[in-house]
Write a protein that holds these residues in place. Structure first.
Motif, short mmCIF file in Angstrom:
data_model
loop_
_atom_site.label_atom_id
_atom_site.label_comp_id
_atom_site.label_asym_id
_atom_site.label_seq_id
_atom_site.Cartn_x
_atom_site.Cartn_y
_atom_site.Cartn_z
N ALA A 334 1.14 21.93 3.09
CA ALA A 334 -0.04 21.47 3.48
C ALA A 334 -0.20 21.28 4.76
O ALA A 334 -1.42 21.27 5.35
CB ALA A 334 0.08 19.84 2.68
N VAL A 335 0.80 21.13 5.65
CA VAL A 335 0.60 20.94 7.05
C VAL A 335 0.28 22.11 7.69
O VAL A 335 -0.68 22.22 8.46
CB VAL A 335 1.91 20.43 7.88
N VAL A 336 0.87 23.32 7.39
CA VAL A 336 0.61 24.70 7.73
C VAL A 336 -0.94 24.92 7.36
O VAL A 336 -1.56 25.37 8.14
CB VAL A 336 1.56 25.48 7.13
N LEU A 340 -4.06 26.07 9.72
CA LEU A 340 -4.83 27.32 9.57
C LEU A 340 -6.37 26.90 9.35
O LEU A 340 -7.30 27.45 9.79
CB LEU A 340 -4.26 27.82 8.30
N LEU A 341 -6.82 25.91 8.44
CA LEU A 341 -8.07 25.43 8.30
C LEU A 341 -8.73 24.89 9.65
O LEU A 341 -9.84 25.40 9.96
CB LEU A 341 -7.93 24.14 7.26
N PHE A 342 -7.95 24.26 10.48
CA PHE A 342 -8.28 23.77 11.71
C PHE A 342 -8.98 24.98 12.59
O PHE A 342 -9.95 24.98 13.07
CB PHE A 342 -7.39 22.95 12.45
N ILE A 343 -8.09 26.07 12.63
CA ILE A 343 -8.23 27.36 13.28
C ILE A 343 -9.39 28.22 12.69
O ILE A 343 -10.16 28.47 13.52
CB ILE A 343 -6.79 28.22 13.08
N LEU A 344 -9.42 28.22 11.50
CA LEU A 344 -10.62 29.02 11.01
C LEU A 344 -11.95 28.13 11.00
O LEU A 344 -12.87 28.98 11.22
CB LEU A 344 -10.12 29.28 9.33
N SER A 375 3.79 29.22 17.07
CA SER A 375 5.16 29.67 17.73
C SER A 375 5.83 28.40 17.40
O SER A 375 7.41 28.79 17.41
CB SER A 375 4.85 29.84 19.27
N ILE A 376 5.56 27.17 17.44
CA ILE A 376 6.48 26.17 17.36
C ILE A 376 6.93 26.01 15.70
O ILE A 376 8.30 25.92 15.53
CB ILE A 376 6.10 24.88 17.72
N ILE A 377 6.11 26.24 14.83
CA ILE A 377 6.60 26.17 13.39
C ILE A 377 7.47 27.61 13.15
O ILE A 377 8.46 27.21 12.50
CB ILE A 377 5.41 26.16 12.50
#
Lengths: 423, 463
Positions: A334-336, A340-344, A375-377
């Motif tokens: 869910a966090v990942v 991704l949604l934020f980036i898209l 990179s951190i995940i």
């Protein structure tokens, strides 16, 4: 079916985020034995911050993207829940930074409703960025092998966070101006068509800056971040993969040289390849992180019921591992996906932006955000070598929270402009 | 530019999907393997939050329990050294042994979730206590056996030959399981091996107690009867070597039954020689040699070399329980129990029951045969031979007035040191209720040292 306005969608999403924040804080108070009043106080404080921002959006930028604020509210809310659960004393400090971030957003919204003027000061941003980047190397404080912090009395600040946004502004302005020139090939070198060398100057300067960060500040993560940012903006602006290929090759060459020249770079890579060579020493942190993530399983240990504090620096670089342990695969994915949604959404804002400067700023901000969260995940899950960068919105750390709130405000402003011109 | 922004989005999406795949691998596919790594102390931390179940003797005495100290539970053994070979120890630093190891899943309550309430409690992170383990061990017999062995090194096992249920298990020296963390360094370095369970994991030369096996082989292969007469000189020469009687005694001529009662080596050497290696080894293996006995505690197998690895002289020595024959006290007790139980060896056990904290039984011992090494007829014959040992032979010290006792002594020679003293016996012979195997390391003559210990234990057990 009733068509909801963008702001009403935002309000509805914020409502759900708020409920999940209240429930999470309450659960943590039950499992860790901290006072439930404190849980309600922090959750209430956070929710009111987001309501303030929502009202500001209604006032300043009615047509701004409706998903960005709820997504960042969700991520920073979950981050604060975890920080309160891991190190309760730090939660207050983090909450104060959220307050500062909120104030910063209000400032950006009121000053930058028209952001075009920013490009007129591009060299100011570049110079300020370079100064901020390199200041810690000379007057900074070393923590965990990397020199990244500046101390101002009780407050310490990581200027590289600020520098990221300044470089995005500079590169967007520079590339908007020069992208035609950079797209035209005039010289043939080793079978490749290349533009005039003077236009390639910034590329080489950026490459050097990235390497200097690596050498002077011993910070692989920030170095990669800047270079990746530069390459993705250059690619989007010029559409010439040769820059990406050439730039990547240059960076690989530089990084390989560093691998052999610096023992700390070598150690990082070796530990990534096989942390079990030193499970109680150099490999300890990553192994503990992997244990935490694995022990989460599908549904997690439950908030407050795992043992994430076994990981050193869990509240900063390794906060993602603690989420994976206590919320399981469901929570970590869910966090990942939220990232991704934020980036898209950020890239969508770039697509809809009417002006090239806004477009490139949005691309740059989305790229910074993507590079940093990936990179951190990836580092904490041992997919790639660990680099000490913070997880946006979630990690404990004032400069990170502040800068990512400013990043959010800039994206909102650009999205409002794009939308208002489209509709 | 927009096409390229789309491509950038695709690349980023692909990268994040890789993150998700990697997470799925770590949290779902590889999760249990990673969690089980010894460097991961999470299982221990989780266990300390659980009230581990008690271990209780058959007569209701608590042998291991958990006490809450602050946030976590600590293991406590009220009887200390007395039962540590049974309970083992539980340490967050050094792991666990004994029942703490073999019944760990039950004691920690990790076996299964039996009720919806348990499940809800677990979801809320509340304390779901472990299961309680009830043993077949009788503490009166255990204390008697422990006292009789005293400071001497050795092992005692007491069981019911009809069911296989253990009544006592003593291994000396032992250790205090409450102090394992504190004394770990000296415990593991101690040459006397206080943490080795001599009953189940100590291998000893069995000496003449092994003649029960040789007699079985001889009787079942029809090479002798109890009345077959042998020459019994002090020494016989075989294949370039010799077999001698203990203390070089010459018995003249006597029957097989007398030779068993007096434990005459030169007769059994002849019996072994005429049986031959393969038959002796087969019979020995039928008594469980070469296999780890199934038991509630970890066991090791008793050993006899393959027939092809022994010459005639070694076969002759093996027939009197010397040479490379090595037996655990548990296995010697099981050999005796075959005689007592019409030729059948019951599977030994010492856990009677496991109950949940709520009282629900989740495990119950189910007595069943493990081996059938003797024909019932043979077991009756060997029983009569063993009764003669106690009535008029080397085992007179085990006689109990009014009760028929069967037994066999052993004086196992171990080089220059004093021999190991053995006794394997049971009573009442007509309806065996209790079987005792005793070995006292370097204790001297079996009939002098081990038989009296066995006698007192049988008296206590038959009270």
């Amino acid at each position: 079916m009733i068509a909801l306005s963008r702001r009403n969608i935002e309000l509805l999403l914020l409502f759900f985020v708020s409920i999940s924040i209240f429930v999470s804080f309450f659960l943590v108070s039950q499992t860790t034995g901290q006072p439930a009043e404190n849980a309600l106080r922090i959750a209430g404080f956070l929710s009111s911050m987001f309501i303030v921002l929502h009202i500001a959006n209604r006032h300043f930028i009615r047509e701004a993207d409706p998903a960005l604020l709820p997504l960042s509210a969700f991520l920073s809310g979950l981050g604060l829940v975890m920080i309160w659960r891991l190190k309760p004393d730090l939660a207050i400090a983090q909450a104060i930074w959220v307050l500062a971030g909120t104030a910063a957003i209000l400032v950006v919204l009121s000053l930058l409703k028209r952001y075009q003027w920013l490009k007129d000061y591009k060299y100011t941003w570049a110079i300020a960025g370079i100064i901020l980047l390199f200041a810690p190397a000379f007057i900074g404080v070393e923590r965990g092998g990397a020199k990244l912090w500046l101390n101002f009395g009780p407050v310490s600040f990581q200027p590289a966070e600020m520098a990221k946004i300044l470089f995005v502004l500079f590169l967007a302005a520079y590339l908007e101006e020069k992208r035609e020139l950079l797209s035209i090939s005039t010289k043939r070198v080793f079978g490749f068509w290349l533009p005039e060398l003077k236009h390639l100057g910034p590329l080489i300067v950026m490459w050097l800056i990235s390497l200097v960060i690596l050498v002077l500040e011993r910070d692989l993560g920030t170095s990669l971040l800047f270079f990746g940012l530069f390459l993705s903006m250059l690619y989007v602006a010029t559409g010439r993969p040769i820059y990406v290929t050439f730039g990547t090759l240059l960076f690989i060459a530089g990084a390989t040289a560093c691998y052999f020249a610096f023992s700390h770079v070598q150690a990082r890579v070796d530990i990534w390849l096989d942390p079990w060579i030193d499970p109680s020493g150099k490999g300890y942190q990553i192994i503990q992180s992997i244990f935490a993530i694995a022990s989460g399983g599908l549904t997690g240990a439950g908030l407050g019921l795992g043992h994430p504090t076994l990981i050193p620096a869990v509240q900063t670089d390794f906060i993602f591992s603690s989420i994976a342990e206590e919320l399981g695969l469901l929570g970590s994915v869910a966090v990942v996906l939220s990232f991704l949604l934020f980036i898209l959404r950020g890239l969508k804002i770039a697509l809809l932006a009417k002006d090239d400067f806004g477009r490139l700023v949005a691309v740059g901000l989305a790229s910074v955000f993507a590079l940093q969260s990936f990179s951190i995940i990836g580092g904490t899950t041992k997919l790639i070598p660990l680099t000490g960068v913070t997880l946006p919105y979630m990690s404990y750390g004032g400069s990170s929270i502040l800068m990512n709130f400013i990043l959010l405000a800039l994206l909102l402003v650009i999205s409002a402009k794009g939308a208002s011109q489209v509709e | 530019m927009n096409k390229r922004i789309g491509r950038l989005g695709t690349i980023i999406t692909a990268a994040f999907i890789i993150l998700i795949i990697n997470l799925t691998y770590l949290q779902f596919i590889a999760a249990s393997g990673l969690t089980a790594k010894p460097e991961n102390i999470r299982p221990i931390l989780n266990e300390q939050k659980i009230r581990r179940g008690d271990i209780v003797s058959a007569d209701g005495q608590v042998l291991a329990t958990s006490r809450k100290i602050g946030d976590i539970y600590k293991r406590y053994y009220p009887e200390g050294n007395l039962v540590s070979p049974i309970t083992g120890f539980y340490s967050t630093k050094y792991g666990r042994t004994g029942l703490e190891l073999t019944f760990d899943e039950y004691l920690s309550g990790q076996t299964r979730i039996s009720s919806p309430e348990d499940y809800i409690k677990r979801l809320l992170g509340k304390d779901v206590p472990g299961n309680n383990v009830t043993l077949t061990i009788n503490m009166d017999i255990q204390r008697t056996a422990d006292r009789l062995l005293g400071d001497r090194k050795g092992a005692i096992i007491v069981l019911n030959p009809r069911t296989g249920a253990l009544l006592a298990l003593v291994s000396h020296p032992s250790y205090n399981p409450n102090d394992v963390d504190k004394n770990w360094g000296s415990l593991i370095k101690d040459p006397n091996g206080p943490m080795v369970n001599r009953v189940t994991q100590g291998r000893f030369t069995p000496g003449s107690t092994f003649k029960i096996v040789t007699a079985t082989a001889a009787l079942e292969n029809a090479s002798v009867t109890t009345e077959t007469v042998f020459d019994a000189p002090d020494t016989i020469k075989i294949y370039g070597g010799k077999v001698t009687n203990f203390e070089g005694k010459n018995y003249g001529r006597l029957t097989f039954a007398d030779a068993f009662a007096k434990s005459v080596n030169t007769v059994f050497a002849q019996v072994g020689k005429s049986l031959g290696g393969p038959k002796l080894v087969d019979t020995t293996r039928a008594f469980g040699f070469g296999d780890k006995p199934p038991f509630d505690l970890p066991t090791v197998e008793s050993r006899i070399p393959r027939a092809s690895e022994m010459d005639e002289l070694e076969v002759a020595w093996a027939a009197v329980g010397q040479g490379r024959v090595q037996a655990t006290p548990l296995n010697m007790a099981l050999i005796g129990s075959a005689v007592a139980n019409d030729g059948k060896v019951m599977r030994p056990f010492l856990v009677e029951k496991v109950r949940e904290a709520g009282g629900n039984t989740v495990y119950e011992a189910n007595p069943r045969a493990w081996l059938s090494p003797m024909k019932p007829d043979t077991s009756q014959t060997v029983k009569s031979l063993m009764e003669r040992v106690v009535n008029e032979g080397t085992g007179k010290a085990a006689r109990i007035s009014g009760i028929r006792v069967a037994g066999k002594t052993g004086t196992a020679e171990v080089g220059k040191d004093k021999p190991h003293a053995w006794f394997v016996g049971f009573a009442p012979a007509e309806n065996p209720q209790v079987l005792v195997a005793v070995v006292v390391e370097n204790g001297g003559l079996g009939g002098h040292t081990a038989a009296p210990i066995a006698r007192e234990i049988m008296v206590e057990a038959l009270k």
